[in-house]
Design a protein around this motif. Structure first.
Motif, PDB file in Angstrom:
ATOM      1  N   SER A 218      40.461  19.766  45.373  1.00 34.08           N
ATOM      2  CA  SER A 218      41.105  20.638  44.389  1.00 34.08           C
ATOM      3  C   SER A 218      41.950  21.689  45.077  1.00 34.08           C
ATOM      4  O   SER A 218      41.696  22.074  46.225  1.00 34.08           O
ATOM      5  CB  SER A 218      40.037  21.327  43.535  1.00 34.08           C
ATOM      6  OG  SER A 218      40.600  22.322  42.705  1.00 34.08           O
ATOM      7  N   ARG A 219      42.945  22.172  44.356  1.00 31.88           N
ATOM      8  CA  ARG A 219      43.635  23.383  44.780  1.00 31.88           C
ATOM      9  C   ARG A 219      42.608  24.522  44.883  1.00 31.88           C
ATOM     10  O   ARG A 219      41.735  24.639  44.019  1.00 31.88           O
ATOM     11  CB  ARG A 219      44.745  23.752  43.797  1.00 31.88           C
ATOM     12  CG  ARG A 219      46.009  22.908  43.914  1.00 31.88           C
ATOM     13  CD  ARG A 219      46.604  23.013  45.310  1.00 31.88           C
ATOM     14  NE  ARG A 219      47.879  22.357  45.431  1.00 31.88           N
ATOM     15  CZ  ARG A 219      49.054  23.010  45.479  1.00 31.88           C
ATOM     16  NH1 ARG A 219      49.083  24.329  45.387  1.00 31.88           N
ATOM     17  NH2 ARG A 219      50.166  22.342  45.618  1.00 31.88           N
ATOM     18  N   PRO A 220      42.703  25.372  45.922  1.00 35.61           N
ATOM     19  CA  PRO A 220      41.656  26.384  46.150  1.00 35.61           C
ATOM     20  C   PRO A 220      41.428  27.329  44.985  1.00 35.61           C
ATOM     21  O   PRO A 220      40.280  27.592  44.621  1.00 35.61           O
ATOM     22  CB  PRO A 220      42.173  27.138  47.392  1.00 35.61           C
ATOM     23  CG  PRO A 220      43.057  26.164  48.091  1.00 35.61           C
ATOM     24  CD  PRO A 220      43.705  25.366  47.004  1.00 35.61           C
ATOM     25  N   SER A 221      42.482  27.851  44.389  1.00 36.06           N
ATOM     26  CA  SER A 221      42.305  28.846  43.325  1.00 36.06           C
ATOM     27  C   SER A 221      41.648  28.246  42.097  1.00 36.06           C
ATOM     28  O   SER A 221      40.802  28.882  41.457  1.00 36.06           O
ATOM     29  CB  SER A 221      43.656  29.481  42.960  1.00 36.06           C
ATOM     30  OG  SER A 221      44.172  30.205  44.062  1.00 36.06           O
ATOM     31  N   PHE A 222      42.020  27.019  41.750  1.00 38.31           N
ATOM     32  CA  PHE A 222      41.398  26.357  40.603  1.00 38.31           C
ATOM     33  C   PHE A 222      39.918  26.123  40.875  1.00 38.31           C
ATOM     34  O   PHE A 222      39.069  26.344  40.012  1.00 38.31           O
ATOM     35  CB  PHE A 222      42.099  25.031  40.314  1.00 38.31           C
ATOM     36  CG  PHE A 222      41.528  24.293  39.133  1.00 38.31           C
ATOM     37  CD1 PHE A 222      41.938  24.598  37.848  1.00 38.31           C
ATOM     38  CD2 PHE A 222      40.568  23.301  39.308  1.00 38.31           C
ATOM     39  CE1 PHE A 222      41.406  23.925  36.749  1.00 38.31           C
ATOM     40  CE2 PHE A 222      40.026  22.629  38.224  1.00 38.31           C
ATOM     41  CZ  PHE A 222      40.448  22.945  36.938  1.00 38.31           C
ATOM     42  N   ALA A 223      39.604  25.675  42.087  1.00 38.26           N
ATOM     43  CA  ALA A 223      38.204  25.413  42.426  1.00 38.26           C
ATOM     44  C   ALA A 223      37.379  26.687  42.372  1.00 38.26           C
ATOM     45  O   ALA A 223      36.267  26.705  41.830  1.00 38.26           O
ATOM     46  CB  ALA A 223      38.112  24.788  43.817  1.00 38.26           C
ATOM     47  N   GLN A 224      37.904  27.768  42.927  1.00 38.23           N
ATOM     48  CA  GLN A 224      37.143  29.010  43.005  1.00 38.23           C
ATOM     49  C   GLN A 224      37.001  29.691  41.648  1.00 38.23           C
ATOM     50  O   GLN A 224      35.903  30.126  41.273  1.00 38.23           O
ATOM     51  CB  GLN A 224      37.819  29.969  43.994  1.00 38.23           C
ATOM     52  CG  GLN A 224      37.119  31.297  44.130  1.00 38.23           C
ATOM     53  CD  GLN A 224      37.788  32.199  45.157  1.00 38.23           C
ATOM     54  OE1 GLN A 224      38.482  31.754  46.043  1.00 38.23           O
ATOM     55  NE2 GLN A 224      37.570  33.492  45.030  1.00 38.23           N
ATOM     56  N   ALA A 225      38.100  29.770  40.898  1.00 42.68           N
ATOM     57  CA  ALA A 225      38.088  30.571  39.676  1.00 42.68           C
ATOM     58  C   ALA A 225      37.633  29.797  38.442  1.00 42.68           C
ATOM     59  O   ALA A 225      37.071  30.399  37.515  1.00 42.68           O
ATOM     60  CB  ALA A 225      39.493  31.141  39.425  1.00 42.68           C
TER      61      ALA A 225
ATOM     62  N   HIS B 179      52.286  37.544  45.641  1.00 43.40           N
ATOM     63  CA  HIS B 179      52.784  36.195  45.383  1.00 43.40           C
ATOM     64  C   HIS B 179      51.807  35.132  45.890  1.00 43.40           C
ATOM     65  O   HIS B 179      51.172  35.295  46.933  1.00 43.40           O
ATOM     66  CB  HIS B 179      54.120  35.963  46.110  1.00 43.40           C
ATOM     67  CG  HIS B 179      55.180  36.949  45.780  1.00 43.40           C
ATOM     68  ND1 HIS B 179      56.124  36.722  44.800  1.00 43.40           N
ATOM     69  CD2 HIS B 179      55.469  38.168  46.298  1.00 43.40           C
ATOM     70  CE1 HIS B 179      56.957  37.759  44.742  1.00 43.40           C
ATOM     71  NE2 HIS B 179      56.570  38.655  45.636  1.00 43.40           N
ATOM     72  N   ASP B 180      51.720  34.038  45.149  1.00 45.21           N
ATOM     73  CA  ASP B 180      51.129  32.801  45.655  1.00 45.21           C
ATOM     74  C   ASP B 180      52.299  31.926  46.080  1.00 45.21           C
ATOM     75  O   ASP B 180      52.980  31.329  45.254  1.00 45.21           O
ATOM     76  CB  ASP B 180      50.306  32.111  44.561  1.00 45.21           C
ATOM     77  CG  ASP B 180      49.756  30.755  44.998  1.00 45.21           C
ATOM     78  OD1 ASP B 180      49.965  30.386  46.173  1.00 45.21           O
ATOM     79  OD2 ASP B 180      49.130  30.070  44.167  1.00 45.21           O
ATOM     80  N   GLN B 181      52.549  31.857  47.385  1.00 45.72           N
ATOM     81  CA  GLN B 181      53.732  31.133  47.845  1.00 45.72           C
ATOM     82  C   GLN B 181      53.503  29.627  47.965  1.00 45.72           C
ATOM     83  O   GLN B 181      54.393  28.884  48.395  1.00 45.72           O
ATOM     84  CB  GLN B 181      54.221  31.691  49.182  1.00 45.72           C
ATOM     85  CG  GLN B 181      53.260  31.534  50.332  1.00 45.72           C
ATOM     86  CD  GLN B 181      53.869  32.026  51.635  1.00 45.72           C
ATOM     87  OE1 GLN B 181      55.082  32.294  51.713  1.00 45.72           O
ATOM     88  NE2 GLN B 181      53.057  32.162  52.675  1.00 45.72           N
TER      89      GLN B 181
ATOM     90  N   ASP C 166      48.705  32.363  50.503  1.00 42.07           N
ATOM     91  CA  ASP C 166      48.789  30.914  50.381  1.00 42.07           C
ATOM     92  C   ASP C 166      47.921  30.375  49.249  1.00 42.07           C
ATOM     93  O   ASP C 166      47.763  29.165  49.113  1.00 42.07           O
ATOM     94  CB  ASP C 166      48.439  30.222  51.699  1.00 42.07           C
ATOM     95  CG  ASP C 166      46.995  30.420  52.108  1.00 42.07           C
ATOM     96  OD1 ASP C 166      46.275  31.185  51.430  1.00 42.07           O
ATOM     97  OD2 ASP C 166      46.582  29.816  53.126  1.00 42.07           O
ATOM     98  N   GLN C 167      47.364  31.264  48.420  1.00 43.73           N
ATOM     99  CA  GLN C 167      46.655  30.846  47.219  1.00 43.73           C
ATOM    100  C   GLN C 167      46.541  32.027  46.264  1.00 43.73           C
ATOM    101  O   GLN C 167      46.509  33.188  46.684  1.00 43.73           O
ATOM    102  CB  GLN C 167      45.275  30.292  47.540  1.00 43.73           C
ATOM    103  CG  GLN C 167      44.400  31.195  48.374  1.00 43.73           C
ATOM    104  CD  GLN C 167      43.077  30.544  48.699  1.00 43.73           C
ATOM    105  OE1 GLN C 167      42.146  30.598  47.903  1.00 43.73           O
ATOM    106  NE2 GLN C 167      42.984  29.929  49.860  1.00 43.73           N
ATOM    107  N   MET C 168      46.491  31.721  44.975  1.00 43.98           N
ATOM    108  CA  MET C 168      46.463  32.777  43.973  1.00 43.98           C
ATOM    109  C   MET C 168      45.221  33.648  44.103  1.00 43.98           C
ATOM    110  O   MET C 168      45.268  34.859  43.841  1.00 43.98           O
ATOM    111  CB  MET C 168      46.511  32.167  42.569  1.00 43.98           C
ATOM    112  CG  MET C 168      46.718  33.197  41.465  1.00 43.98           C
ATOM    113  SD  MET C 168      46.190  32.617  39.839  1.00 43.98           S
ATOM    114  CE  MET C 168      44.404  32.724  39.991  1.00 43.98           C
ATOM    115  N   ALA C 169      44.091  33.062  44.516  1.00 44.64           N
ATOM    116  CA  ALA C 169      42.851  33.828  44.601  1.00 44.64           C
ATOM    117  C   ALA C 169      42.993  35.028  45.523  1.00 44.64           C
ATOM    118  O   ALA C 169      42.415  36.094  45.274  1.00 44.64           O
ATOM    119  CB  ALA C 169      41.709  32.929  45.066  1.00 44.64           C
ATOM    120  N   LEU C 170      43.752  34.895  46.608  1.00 44.82           N
ATOM    121  CA  LEU C 170      43.945  36.008  47.533  1.00 44.82           C
ATOM    122  C   LEU C 170      44.811  37.101  46.903  1.00 44.82           C
ATOM    123  O   LEU C 170      44.532  38.293  47.067  1.00 44.82           O
ATOM    124  CB  LEU C 170      44.584  35.507  48.828  1.00 44.82           C
ATOM    125  CG  LEU C 170      43.740  34.535  49.652  1.00 44.82           C
ATOM    126  CD1 LEU C 170      44.524  34.050  50.864  1.00 44.82           C
ATOM    127  CD2 LEU C 170      42.441  35.191  50.088  1.00 44.82           C
ATOM    128  N   ALA C 171      45.848  36.687  46.198  1.00 45.78           N
ATOM    129  CA  ALA C 171      46.685  37.676  45.516  1.00 45.78           C
ATOM    130  C   ALA C 171      45.880  38.415  44.453  1.00 45.78           C
ATOM    131  O   ALA C 171      45.991  39.644  44.299  1.00 45.78           O
ATOM    132  CB  ALA C 171      47.893  36.989  44.888  1.00 45.78           C
TER     133      ALA C 171
END
Length: 325
Positions: A123-130, A216-218, A250-255
Motif C-alpha cells: 500500500s501507499r504509506p499514508s493510506f496504510a497508516q491513516a 507538500h506530499d511530493q 515523500d508521503q502525506m503522513a509526514l506533512a
C-alpha cells in the motif's frame, strides 16, 4: 506495482527467472539434487544435511557433485571442516529458496482452499497508516486463519516479484496483466492545527495563506508529484498564494504530522483525516472550499486471482470503504 517485464538469468546450464522460478524441465532426481543443494547451503554442512535427509554424507556429496557437473559451475568452496558457497552458488541458493517459498505458499492455499495462510498486501504509506491499519484488526478478527503481511512504499510494485496478493494505490494506473478495482474517491482541502489557524487568522480567509508555510506530499500519486495537489486546489478556487516557505515530504503522513505540531498548512485528503478532523486535532479553515480530487484509491490484483482469501479481503475492504462514504 508495475508491468512485470520478466528477465531471466543463466546459472551454468540452469535458467532462473526473476521470481526465482526454475525454467528448465527437471526430472525427480534433478529436483532432489536441487533440494539437497539448498539444504547444504542453508545448514553449511554436508554432515548435518545428510542427517536431516537420512542419507550418508557421501550420498549428499555425490548429489552436489552431480549437480555441479550438470550446471558446469562450482557451487561450493571446500575448506577444512566447512564448505562455503561460491558467488554462483549463493545466487542459485537465493533463487531456489524463493521458488520453494512460493511453492509452499501455493500448496498451503490449495490444501485449505485459500482461507488460511498469509495474505500479502502492498500500500501507499499514508493510506496504510491513516486508513487501513486502524481497520485491519476487524479483518483479522473475522478470519483468524489468515495472517496479513502489510508492506508500504511509493514505488510501483511488481506483484509477482515480492509475492504480493493485493496492492493499493492512489492515482490513475492501468497495467496489462493486472485487474484494477476502484475502492473509493477522495477530496482535498488545506488542514492545520487550530493554533496555527488562529495565529494567522486563516478561518474563511484563504488569502492569508500568503504568510504561511505550505506542506507538500511530493509523491502524492507518483514520483515528483511536487506541489500538484496545492496547484489543483488553488486553481479550482482562483486563489493566488505566495507562501513564506515550503516543506516537501515523500508521503502525506509526514506533512500531516508537521501540521499537527503547528508547522504549517498541509493539503489534506479528507478520507484519511476524518478522525483527526472530528477530534479537532486538525481543522479545515476553508470548510466551503473542498475539492473533489481527480484521483482515488484502487486495488490491484493479478488477472484471474480468485483465491478465497483475496476475495474475502476485497469484499471486506469494499465494505469498510462504503461505511466511510
Amino acid at each position: 506495482m508495475a508491468l512485470c517485464l520478466l528477465r531471466t538469468w543463466t546459472i551454468g546450464n540452469l535458467s532462473v527467472d526473476e521470481e526465482g522460478n526454475i525454467l528448465n524441465s527437471f526430472q525427480a532426481g534433478q529436483l532432489n539434487r536441487l533440494q539437497t543443494f539448498a539444504l547444504v547451503a542453508e545448514k553449511g554442512s554436508i554432515a548435518l544435511a545428510a542427517r536431516i535427509l537420512c542419507l550418508t554424507p557421501s550420498a549428499v556429496s555425490h548429489r552436489i557433485r552431480h549437480l555441479e557437473r550438470e550446471l558446469n559451475i562450482p557451487l561450493f568452496m571446500r575448506q577444512h571442516r566447512k564448505i562455503i558457497l561460491t558467488a554462483e552458488g549463493a545466487r542459485l541458493f537465493q533463487k531456489i529458496t524463493l521458488s520453494f517459498d512460493l511453492l509452499s505458499k501455493e500448496l498451503l492455499d490449495l490444501k485449505h482452499q485459500g482461507v488460511v495462510g498469509r495474505l500479502n498486501l502492498y500500500s501507499r504509506p499514508s493510506f496504510a497508516q491513516a486508513w487501513l491499519a486502524p481497520r485491519l484488526g476487524d479483518f483479522l478478527d473475522r478470519y483468524p486463519g489468515i495472517d496479513v503481511c502489510l508492506s508500504t512504499g511509493n514505488d510501483l510494485i511488481q506483484l509477482d516479484e515480492l509475492g504480493v496478493d493485493i496492492a493499493i494505490n492512489f492515482g490513475h494506473l492501468s497495467l496489462p496483466g493486472l485487474t484494477c478495482t476502484p475502492l473509493m474517491n477522495e477530496s482535498i482541502t488545506p488542514v492545520c492545527s487550530a493554533d496555527y489557524a488562529d495565529k494567522f487568522g486563516l478561518v474563511n480567509h484563504p488569502e492569508r495563506l500568503q504568510g504561511c508555510r505550505l506542506l507538500h506530499d511530493q509523491q502524492a500519486w507518483q514520483r515528483n508529484s511536487g506541489n500538484h495537489e496545492w496547484q489543483q486546489w488553488t486553481e479550482a478556487f482562483a486563489i493566488s498564494v505566495t507562501p513564506a516557505s515550503h516543506l516537501y515530504c515523500d508521503q502525506m503522513a509526514l506533512a500531516v504530522t508537521t501540521a499537527l505540531h503547528h508547522g504549517g498548512v498541509a493539503m489534506g485528503r479528507m478520507r484519511l483525516l476524518e478522525e483527526k478532523l472530528q477530534s479537532g486535532s486538525l481543522v479545515a479553515p476553508f470548510a466551503d472550499k473542498i475539492l473533489a480530487s481527480p484521483y482515488g484509491y484502487a486495488l490491484y490484483t493479478q488477472q484471474g486471482a480468485h483465491w478465497p482469501k483475496v476475495q474475502l479481503f476485497m469484499a471486506w475492504i469494499a465494505e469498510q470503504a462504503g461505511s466511510t462514504a
